[in-house]
Design an enzyme around this catalytic site. Sequence first.
Site, PDB file in Angstrom:
ATOM      1  N   HIS A  86       0.848  -1.198   0.000  1.00 13.45           N
ATOM      2  CA  HIS A  86       0.000   0.000   0.000  1.00 13.45           C
ATOM      3  C   HIS A  86       0.881   1.245   0.000  1.00 13.45           C
ATOM      4  CE1 HIS A  86       0.780  -0.771   4.260  1.00 13.45           C
ATOM      5  NE2 HIS A  86       0.509   0.493   4.525  1.00 13.45           N
ATOM      6  N   ASP A 176      -0.411  -4.122   5.901  1.00 15.65           N
ATOM      7  CA  ASP A 176      -1.111  -3.471   7.013  1.00 15.65           C
ATOM      8  C   ASP A 176      -2.603  -3.658   6.773  1.00 15.65           C
ATOM      9  OD1 ASP A 176       1.410  -2.623   7.577  1.00 15.65           O
ATOM     10  OD2 ASP A 176       0.954  -0.471   7.536  1.00 15.65           O
ATOM     11  N   ASP A 208       0.318  -8.410  10.509  1.00 12.46           N
ATOM     12  CA  ASP A 208       0.490  -7.053  11.061  1.00 12.46           C
ATOM     13  C   ASP A 208       0.319  -7.072  12.591  1.00 12.46           C
ATOM     14  OD1 ASP A 208       0.182  -4.389  11.801  1.00 12.46           O
ATOM     15  OD2 ASP A 208      -1.451  -3.965  10.402  1.00 12.46           O
ATOM     16  N   HIS A 247      -4.428   9.873   4.121  1.00 14.32           N
ATOM     17  CA  HIS A 247      -5.653   9.335   4.709  1.00 14.32           C
ATOM     18  C   HIS A 247      -6.868   9.868   3.949  1.00 14.32           C
ATOM     19  CE1 HIS A 247      -8.242   7.282   7.311  1.00 14.32           C
ATOM     20  NE2 HIS A 247      -7.441   7.221   8.358  1.00 14.32           N
ATOM     21  N   HIS A 381      -5.029  -0.329  11.971  1.00 15.87           N
ATOM     22  CA  HIS A 381      -4.495  -1.686  12.156  1.00 15.87           C
ATOM     23  C   HIS A 381      -5.443  -2.556  12.981  1.00 15.87           C
ATOM     24  CE1 HIS A 381      -0.547  -0.481  10.562  1.00 15.87           C
ATOM     25  NE2 HIS A 381      -0.835   0.685  11.125  1.00 15.87           N
TER      26      HIS A 381
HETATM   27 ZN   LIG Z   1       2.821   0.327   7.962  1.00 18.29          ZN
HETATM   28 ZN   LIG Z   2       0.070   1.411   6.467  1.00 22.07          ZN
END
Ligand SMILES: [Zn+2]
Ligand SMILES: [Zn+2]
Length: 563
Positions: A86, A176, A208, A247, A381
């Site tokens: 990502h 993640d 993760d 984000h 996460h």
């Molecule tokens: Zn990360």
């Molecule tokens: Zn990340």
Amino acid sequence: MSLSHPHPELTEPGKLPKGGLRVTPLGGLGEVGRNMTVFEYDGRLLIVDCGVLFPEEHQPGVDLILPDFGPIRDRLDDIEALVLTHGHEDHIGATPYLLRERQNIPLVGSELTLALLGSKLREHRLRETVQHKVREGDTISFGPFELEFVAVNHSIPDALAVAIRTGAGLALHTGDFKMDQLPLDGRITDLRAFARLGEEGVDLFLTDSTNAEVPGFTTAEKKIAPAIEQVFRESDQRIIVACFASHVHRVQQVLDSAVAHGRKVAYVGRSMVRNMQIASDLGYLHVPEDVIVDAKELAELPPEKVVMVSTGSQGEPMSALSRIANGTHNFVHIEPGDTVLLASSLIPGNENSIYRVINGLARLGANVVHKGNALVHVSGHASAGELLYCYNIVRPRNVMPVHGEVRHLLANGDLARQTGVESVVYAEDGVVVDLVDGKAEIAGKVECGYVFVDGTTVGDVTESELKDRRILSEEGFVSIIVVVDTVNGTVASGPEIHARGHVWPDNAFDPVKQPIIKAVNRAMSEGATDTYQLQQAIRRTFGRWVSSTHRRRPMIVPVVVEA
Ligand SMILES: [Zn+2]
Ligand SMILES: [Zn+2]
């Protein structure tokens, strides 16, 4: 931050047994940042992620910290591909530095990931790159590595997990992820694919660990809407929102609230402007018409019509928000009654910087809304509950916790064990894990350190240089000049003492002048012949005195001149 070599007993790994898969993390295990993992099968290499770590306060002057490419530097031609899970900096940020060593390494990632990487590659003038755009469900082979991509939900759109099939079995790397069941874009972590791969048999599951210590489930992204809404409802002046420049969904919520309350939005900070442009061009960010304005036009709008979306949510010293907080931003100045919303996490290590920014803003009269006083952030996460689900769904043979400090890795491994996984391998950066005949075991350790980027130079800054900078920034430095008469073996004049970086009272050094003269005279009478020995005598004498009488440890620069 812990240094990553707690395994003194481990030595260089032996030859990888035929048919085995070797996994070597070069970053990200033992820290949150600079993720990079190398998979080796049949003499060929596949890399997953190549990110940066941001320096902490005790590493002054360092811009970035890279994974150590040392262990693969002689084998760049063996690399089949670099998979980027990502677009976060801790996963893509070091890619340009790896490509500087071999520019045509095939880059594999989703549309948004490659687009975010693309602007970075252009900055580094890397134009001849090879890119493979993939999406969830795709399979693609590179040499002996057959890859399959699985959608995962995270704090950036278009994140992927990657399944890696080789003759050694099936490895699944989550990247993640979290398991938000009602994400803004409706794209959930594909547990059906996880289950299917589990049925096939996952031999090594790399998961993760970031939130493994957090019980329960990570709150849905949508749940922060009421807190954002409240800020918009109650604020009658400007609103400044700081969040990560990647984000997209957080910015989407801000845009939607701005429209609902008749405000205009400007992006502040280069990476925010750039990334949101990319996200809206590709359709990941839905920008209502006429809501975005240029930051410089804000001054013409009444304060109750203004929203700024800014970078700097981690208190980065050069970021827009830090400059706003210390009153040095060139066009954004806080007025009493403005509201600043920090819609972001507190990454371990950044706490001091963040609170410095919050205090700076509060001092200027801003109303600061942050994670500590409102639900304005949820993590990207998976928490412990989500990880347990994953272990029960995938039922892996071996688990290797990734992405976290040691405590996170251990907590994650413990969760795997609770679900009945018998084989958990705990590796840190440089620790080599071999998957042979379905069993993963630690096979040794390779040299793997920190590589500092300082301006444009990579790897030239050393730990000892950083120690000097630390002392300089905290304690300043003191120069002590002594002129010696080498014929008679006595001090001819001095010491002359000058200090920088720390304010000393007038005549503060008078009491130490005689001891320095004595020490130099004694050293010469004892046969000291070169200036280095005399400098050491000065350094010792001054150092002892300044630490015992003033409890300080400035950098001491003794200069001995022969008369
Ligand atoms: Zn990360
Ligand atoms: Zn990340």
